[in-house]
Design an enzyme around this catalytic site. Sequence first.
Site, PDB file in Angstrom:
ATOM      1  N   SER A 156       0.815  -1.221   0.000  1.00 10.69           N
ATOM      2  CA  SER A 156       0.000   0.000   0.000  1.00 10.69           C
ATOM      3  C   SER A 156       0.854   1.280   0.000  1.00 10.69           C
ATOM      4  CB  SER A 156      -0.956   0.000   1.189  1.00 10.69           C
ATOM      5  OG  SER A 156      -0.245  -0.076   2.401  1.00 10.69           O
ATOM      6  N   ASP A 404      -3.054   6.975  11.641  1.00 11.94           N
ATOM      7  CA  ASP A 404      -2.238   6.340  10.608  1.00 11.94           C
ATOM      8  C   ASP A 404      -0.945   7.141  10.479  1.00 11.94           C
ATOM      9  OD1 ASP A 404      -0.990   5.281   8.432  1.00 11.94           O
ATOM     10  OD2 ASP A 404      -2.690   5.462   7.051  1.00 11.94           O
ATOM     11  N   HIS A 407       1.109   5.490   6.315  1.00 15.24           N
ATOM     12  CA  HIS A 407       0.903   6.006   4.959  1.00 15.24           C
ATOM     13  C   HIS A 407       1.153   7.516   4.963  1.00 15.24           C
ATOM     14  CE1 HIS A 407      -1.436   2.220   5.039  1.00 15.24           C
ATOM     15  NE2 HIS A 407      -0.836   2.080   3.873  1.00 15.24           N
TER      16      HIS A 407
END
Length: 428
Positions: A156, A404, A407
Site C-alpha cells: 500500500s 495512521d 501512509h
Amino acid sequence: MKKLLYKWKSWWRSLPKFNYFVIKLWVSIFFVGFAFRLIYSQSTVFSQYPSVKYTRISPPHVDYFTPQQITVETPPQEGKCNLFIGDWIPNQGGPLYTDETCSFIPDHQNCMKNGRPDTGYLYWRWNPHGCELPRLNPEKFLELMRNRSWAFIGDSISRNHVQSLLCILSTVEKAVEVDHDEGYKSRRWLFPLHNVSVAGIWSPFIAEAAIFDDIVTGASTSEIDLHLDKLDTNWTKLFKSLDYVIFSFGKWFIRSSIYYEKSTVLGCHYCPKRNFTELGIDFAYQKVLRNLFDYIVTSNHKGTIFYRTSAPDHFENGEWDKGGNCRRTEPAREGELDLPWLNKIFREIELREFQKASTRASNGVNLKLLDVTPLSLLRPDGHPGPYRFFQPFSKDKNAKVINDCLHWCLPGPIDSWNDLLMEMVING
Ligand SMILES: *[C@@H]1O[C@H](CO)[C@@H](O)[C@H](O)[C@H]1NC(C)=O
Ligand SMILES: *[C@@H]1O[C@H](CO)[C@@H](O)[C@H](O)[C@H]1NC(C)=O
Ligand SMILES: *[C@@H]1O[C@H](CO)[C@@H](O)[C@H](O)[C@H]1NC(C)=O
Ligand SMILES: *[C@@H]1O[C@H](CO)[C@@H](O)[C@H](O)[C@H]1NC(C)=O
C-alpha cells in the site's frame, strides 16, 4: 552502477536468542489480523472491524534499541552528489496539486479534505547536499516518457507512491484508467496524448502468497502460505513488457506466515498453533529479496529497475492502538529520530542484498537504488494521523481515533520521491 558502502552495526544479531524470539513474537502479535488490516489495508470500512482478542508481549528492554545512525556512504563521483543525503528546506512553492485538482487521492490519504488543520508540512523540499534537486516537471516527464510504461509493484505504500505520481502528471494531462484486476488492487492508467502508461501492481510479498483474510471482517482466518522461492506471477507475467519498474515491499512480512520452499514447509513466523520452527521475518525477507534480485539481474530486462528501500512509520507517544500518534508539523532534524526497529532489520537486509545484486547487474541490467529511508525518516509530519477519516473531530473534539502514521498525506513529502525518480531517470 554506484557502489554502496554502508556501516551498520549488526545490533540484533548480538541479542541473546531468547530476546530475538521475543522480538519476533511481539512483532507478529502486534500486527495480527485486525490490527494489521486497520493500518495496512485500505479496503475495509472502519466500523466493520470486529474486536479481536490478542495478547501482547512487551517489547524487549529499550537498551537494545539505542539510537543507530543510518550511514549510507557513496564514494564521491565526479560531478555527482548523493541524492539521498541532505536535508529538508523550506519551499514556498508548495505542492503541484491539491485535493481539488487531483482525483487520484484516496480518502484515507486526503489530509486536506479530511480537515488536517496545519499546512506547513506541504512547504518543504528535499535538498541533497552538494546539488540541486529540481521538482518533477510533469510536462517534461510525459514528453520524455512517450510510449513508455511504468509500474510500481508492491504494497500500500507503493500504491501511495503511484498516486502521488498520477496527481503530479495529471496537472498536464488527465489519466484514464485502462485496466484493473477484480478487486481493484492492481490498476493501470494511460496518459493518452503522450501514450504513457502507469500501473500500480499489488504484490505485498513480491513472492507467491496465499492470504486468508475474511473479505467482510478483514480478520485473518489462517496463516499466510508464503512461498519464499517463487515470485508472484501477478507481476512476473508483466515484467518484460515494462520500461520502468519500481519495487518496494516489507511490512506484510510481519504477518503470521508459514514459509515454504519447493512447496515444502521450512518453518514459520508466528504460528503458535503449529509445530513448526520459528524462522523469523529476517529469514523470509532476505530470501525473497535475494530471489527478486536474482530474477532481475538475470532477466536481460532492457528498461530501468528501481528498488525503493522501505519507508519508516512514525508512531510516537505509544503504540498504534495505545494512543500512538504523529502530531508533528515540521520535519525532524538529522539524528533526532531513530529508525523504528523493524525498519532496522529491513534496512540491513535491503542494503546488503542490493549491494550484492548491483555487483552482479553488470550484464546490461539497469538496477538502481531509490533510497528513501533516510529522507523519509525525517518527515514525521507527513502522515495523516487522525485525518485518515473525514473530519474526525467534527462531532467530538476528544474523539478517540486510530492514527495512521504509516501512509503519507497527498500532497505530501512522498511527492519528492518522484522528484528523485525523475532526476535518476534524466541524470542517473
Ligand atoms: C503506445 O506505446 C506502445 C509502447 O508502450 C506502442 O506499442 C504503441 O504503438 C503506442 N501507441 C501509439 C498510439 O503511439
Ligand atoms: C511512439 O509510438 C508511435 C507509434 O508506434 C510512433 O509513431 C512514435 O514515433 C513513437 N514515439 C516515440 C517518441 O517513441
Ligand atoms: C494475484 O492476483 C489475484 C487476482 O487479483 C489475487 O487473487 C491473488 O491473491 C494475487 N496473488 C498474490 C500473491 O497476491
Ligand atoms: C513437534 O515436532 C518435533 C520435531 O519434528 C517432534 O519431535 C514432536 O513430537 C512434535 N510435537 C508435536 C506435538 O507434534
